[in-house]
Design a protein around this motif. Structure first.
Motif, PDB file in Angstrom:
ATOM      1  N   LYS A  92       0.850  -1.196   0.000  1.00 22.29           N
ATOM      2  CA  LYS A  92       0.000   0.000   0.000  1.00 22.29           C
ATOM      3  C   LYS A  92       0.881   1.240   0.000  1.00 22.29           C
ATOM      4  N   THR A  93       0.421   2.265  -0.722  1.00 20.23           N
ATOM      5  CA  THR A  93       1.158   3.529  -0.766  1.00 20.23           C
ATOM      6  C   THR A  93       0.220   4.652  -1.191  1.00 20.23           C
ATOM      7  N   ASP A  94       0.592   5.874  -0.844  1.00 17.53           N
ATOM      8  CA  ASP A  94      -0.117   7.052  -1.336  1.00 17.53           C
ATOM      9  C   ASP A  94       0.614   7.652  -2.521  1.00 17.53           C
ATOM     10  N   ASN A  95       1.806   7.115  -2.837  1.00 15.81           N
ATOM     11  CA  ASN A  95       2.690   7.686  -3.846  1.00 15.81           C
ATOM     12  C   ASN A  95       2.445   7.026  -5.211  1.00 15.81           C
ATOM     13  N   GLN A  96       1.860   7.777  -6.138  1.00 13.12           N
ATOM     14  CA  GLN A  96       1.512   7.209  -7.433  1.00 13.12           C
ATOM     15  C   GLN A  96       2.735   6.727  -8.211  1.00 13.12           C
ATOM     16  N   ALA A  97       3.810   7.509  -8.167  1.00 16.70           N
ATOM     17  CA  ALA A  97       5.022   7.134  -8.904  1.00 16.70           C
ATOM     18  C   ALA A  97       5.604   5.830  -8.367  1.00 16.70           C
ATOM     19  N   LEU A  98       5.614   5.675  -7.048  1.00 16.01           N
ATOM     20  CA  LEU A  98       6.124   4.445  -6.452  1.00 16.01           C
ATOM     21  C   LEU A  98       5.219   3.273  -6.797  1.00 16.01           C
ATOM     22  N   PHE A  99       3.915   3.511  -6.816  1.00 19.71           N
ATOM     23  CA  PHE A  99       2.985   2.431  -7.157  1.00 19.71           C
ATOM     24  C   PHE A  99       3.190   1.971  -8.599  1.00 19.71           C
ATOM     25  N   GLU A 100       3.327   2.937  -9.512  1.00 19.58           N
ATOM     26  CA  GLU A 100       3.556   2.585 -10.910  1.00 19.58           C
ATOM     27  C   GLU A 100       4.868   1.824 -11.075  1.00 19.58           C
ATOM     28  N   TYR A 101       5.893   2.274 -10.352  1.00 18.67           N
ATOM     29  CA  TYR A 101       7.173   1.573 -10.396  1.00 18.67           C
ATOM     30  C   TYR A 101       7.012   0.145  -9.855  1.00 18.67           C
ATOM     31  N   SER A 102       6.270   0.002  -8.762  1.00 16.64           N
ATOM     32  CA  SER A 102       6.092  -1.306  -8.128  1.00 16.64           C
ATOM     33  C   SER A 102       5.343  -2.276  -9.025  1.00 16.64           C
ATOM     34  N   LEU A 103       4.315  -1.773  -9.704  1.00 15.66           N
ATOM     35  CA  LEU A 103       3.583  -2.620 -10.653  1.00 15.66           C
ATOM     36  C   LEU A 103       4.523  -3.145 -11.742  1.00 15.66           C
ATOM     37  N   GLN A 104       5.323  -2.239 -12.283  1.00 16.78           N
ATOM     38  CA  GLN A 104       6.251  -2.625 -13.347  1.00 16.78           C
ATOM     39  C   GLN A 104       7.313  -3.587 -12.832  1.00 16.78           C
ATOM     40  N   SER A 105       7.845  -3.284 -11.640  1.00 22.89           N
ATOM     41  CA  SER A 105       8.898  -4.116 -11.069  1.00 22.89           C
ATOM     42  C   SER A 105       8.400  -5.532 -10.795  1.00 22.89           C
ATOM     43  N   CYS A 106       7.222  -5.639 -10.181  1.00 24.75           N
ATOM     44  CA  CYS A 106       6.655  -6.958  -9.882  1.00 24.75           C
ATOM     45  C   CYS A 106       6.317  -7.718 -11.156  1.00 24.75           C
ATOM     46  N   ASN A 107       5.777  -7.008 -12.134  1.00 25.48           N
ATOM     47  CA  ASN A 107       5.428  -7.637 -13.404  1.00 25.48           C
ATOM     48  C   ASN A 107       6.673  -8.152 -14.126  1.00 25.48           C
ATOM     49  N   ASN A 108       7.706  -7.320 -14.163  1.00 23.83           N
ATOM     50  CA  ASN A 108       8.949  -7.722 -14.826  1.00 23.83           C
ATOM     51  C   ASN A 108       9.624  -8.890 -14.115  1.00 23.83           C
ATOM     52  N   TYR A 109       9.356  -9.019 -12.830  1.00 23.20           N
ATOM     53  CA  TYR A 109       9.934 -10.116 -12.056  1.00 23.20           C
ATOM     54  C   TYR A 109       9.150 -11.420 -12.269  1.00 23.20           C
ATOM     55  N   GLY A 110       8.030 -11.302 -12.943  1.00 26.18           N
ATOM     56  CA  GLY A 110       7.227 -12.497 -13.232  1.00 26.18           C
ATOM     57  C   GLY A 110       6.171 -12.805 -12.197  1.00 26.18           C
ATOM     58  N   MET A 111       5.836 -11.830 -11.357  1.00 30.78           N
ATOM     59  CA  MET A 111       4.831 -12.060 -10.325  1.00 30.78           C
ATOM     60  C   MET A 111       3.429 -12.018 -10.910  1.00 30.78           C
ATOM     61  N   LYS A 112       2.500 -12.672 -10.221  1.00 29.76           N
ATOM     62  CA  LYS A 112       1.098 -12.692 -10.641  1.00 29.76           C
ATOM     63  C   LYS A 112       0.283 -11.830  -9.681  1.00 29.76           C
ATOM     64  N   PHE A 113      -0.548 -10.956 -10.218  1.00 29.89           N
ATOM     65  CA  PHE A 113      -1.331 -10.035  -9.398  1.00 29.89           C
ATOM     66  C   PHE A 113      -2.689 -10.636  -9.044  1.00 29.89           C
ATOM     67  N   ASP A 114      -2.978 -10.666  -7.756  1.00 32.19           N
ATOM     68  CA  ASP A 114      -4.288 -11.104  -7.281  1.00 32.19           C
ATOM     69  C   ASP A 114      -5.238  -9.914  -7.167  1.00 32.19           C
ATOM     70  N   LYS A 115      -4.694  -8.767  -6.746  1.00 32.01           N
ATOM     71  CA  LYS A 115      -5.516  -7.573  -6.537  1.00 32.01           C
ATOM     72  C   LYS A 115      -4.726  -6.326  -6.948  1.00 32.01           C
ATOM     73  N   ILE A 116      -5.419  -5.384  -7.558  1.00 34.01           N
ATOM     74  CA  ILE A 116      -4.846  -4.074  -7.880  1.00 34.01           C
ATOM     75  C   ILE A 116      -5.950  -3.044  -7.686  1.00 34.01           C
ATOM     76  N   SER A 117      -5.649  -1.975  -6.944  1.00 33.94           N
ATOM     77  CA  SER A 117      -6.631  -0.907  -6.767  1.00 33.94           C
ATOM     78  C   SER A 117      -5.937   0.447  -6.818  1.00 33.94           C
ATOM     79  N   LEU A 118      -6.538   1.372  -7.567  1.00 32.36           N
ATOM     80  CA  LEU A 118      -6.034   2.742  -7.639  1.00 32.36           C
ATOM     81  C   LEU A 118      -6.721   3.635  -6.610  1.00 32.36           C
ATOM     82  N   ASP A 119      -7.654   3.065  -5.857  1.00 34.93           N
ATOM     83  CA  ASP A 119      -8.360   3.800  -4.808  1.00 34.93           C
ATOM     84  C   ASP A 119      -8.912   2.799  -3.806  1.00 34.93           C
ATOM     85  N   LEU A 120      -8.060   2.300  -2.967  1.00 38.50           N
ATOM     86  CA  LEU A 120      -8.390   1.199  -2.057  1.00 38.50           C
ATOM     87  C   LEU A 120      -9.607   1.486  -1.190  1.00 38.50           C
TER      88      LEU A 120
END
Length: 212
Positions: free
Chosen positions: A152-180
């Motif tokens: 969880k974060t309030d920082n949009q840039a960090l969230f976007e980076y985290s999505l990309q980083s996890c995706n590039n690492y081959g992780m599978k997303f169970d949940k994603i929310s832009l407004d939890l």
């Protein structure tokens, strides 16, 4: 964000070694010994003042929780509450998150929580972000095969980076929310201190849950 120094913190930490481990060594694979009984184990990395992890432990007595924090003032504030509550399924660790694989054993945890981590916005500090590949590699080691990360974060840039980083690492997303707080997961969400602060300012809270 660093907290002001607490003059009483060091003394409190030294007084309760049964409730908190400081710079732990030689405990890999033995963390269940710190709890009243052996149960599934989950970790919050960067536990802050402890609001999240304490509520987690209270709501889920069937799970053991480790709250890890490097700041003396912050971990002492959690300890102060734990001295009163004596939750049998919560243990505190004061240590640096860069050393996870030297503190915890392979597959020791079922879930890892990252709440409002430092965004480290400058490009030269990318490797310090807790969702950078060098950290994901450590999480993959200490988590079980199907282990999950919740972020969880309030920082949009960090969230976007985290999505990309996890995706590039081959992780599978169970949940994603832009407004939890306005999502279907809001009802079961436990707020942190920072989360309440940012939300009151009208900032959306970003959230993801992913597996390796």
């Amino acid at each position: 964000m660093r907290l002001r120094n607490k003059p009483w913190a060091e003394q409190l930490i030294q007084k309760y070694p049964e409730l908190i481990s400081v710079s732990p060594q030689n405990m890999q694979g033995q963390w269940q010994q710190k709890f009243a009984q052996k149960q599934p184990l989950e970790l919050e990395l960067g536990a802050g003042k402890g609001r999240f992890i304490i509520q987690k432990a209270q709501q889920n007595p069937q799970i053991n929780y480790v709250a890890m924090e490097i700041q003396t003032a912050a971990i002492a504030m959690i300890l102060k509450q734990q001295v009163e509550l004596r939750l049998p399924n919560l243990h505190l660790v004061q240590a640096n998150g860069r050393d996870l694989v030297n503190i915890f054993a392979k597959g020791e945890f079922e879930k890892l929580y990252l709440n409002f981590s430092d965004p480290w916005p400058k490009k030269r500090h990318t490797k310090r972000r807790l969702t950078a590949p060098n950290f994901l590699k450590q999480y993959q080691t200490i988590l079980q095969t199907d282990g999950m990360i919740e972020f969880k974060t309030d920082n949009q840039a960090l969230f976007e980076y985290s999505l990309q980083s996890c995706n590039n690492y081959g992780m599978k997303f169970d949940k994603i929310s832009l407004d939890l707080h306005h999502s279907s997961w809001a009802e079961t969400n436990i707020w942190t201190e920072y989360e309440e602060k940012f939300s009151k300012k009208g900032q959306p809270i970003y959230f993801l849950a992913a597996r390796f």
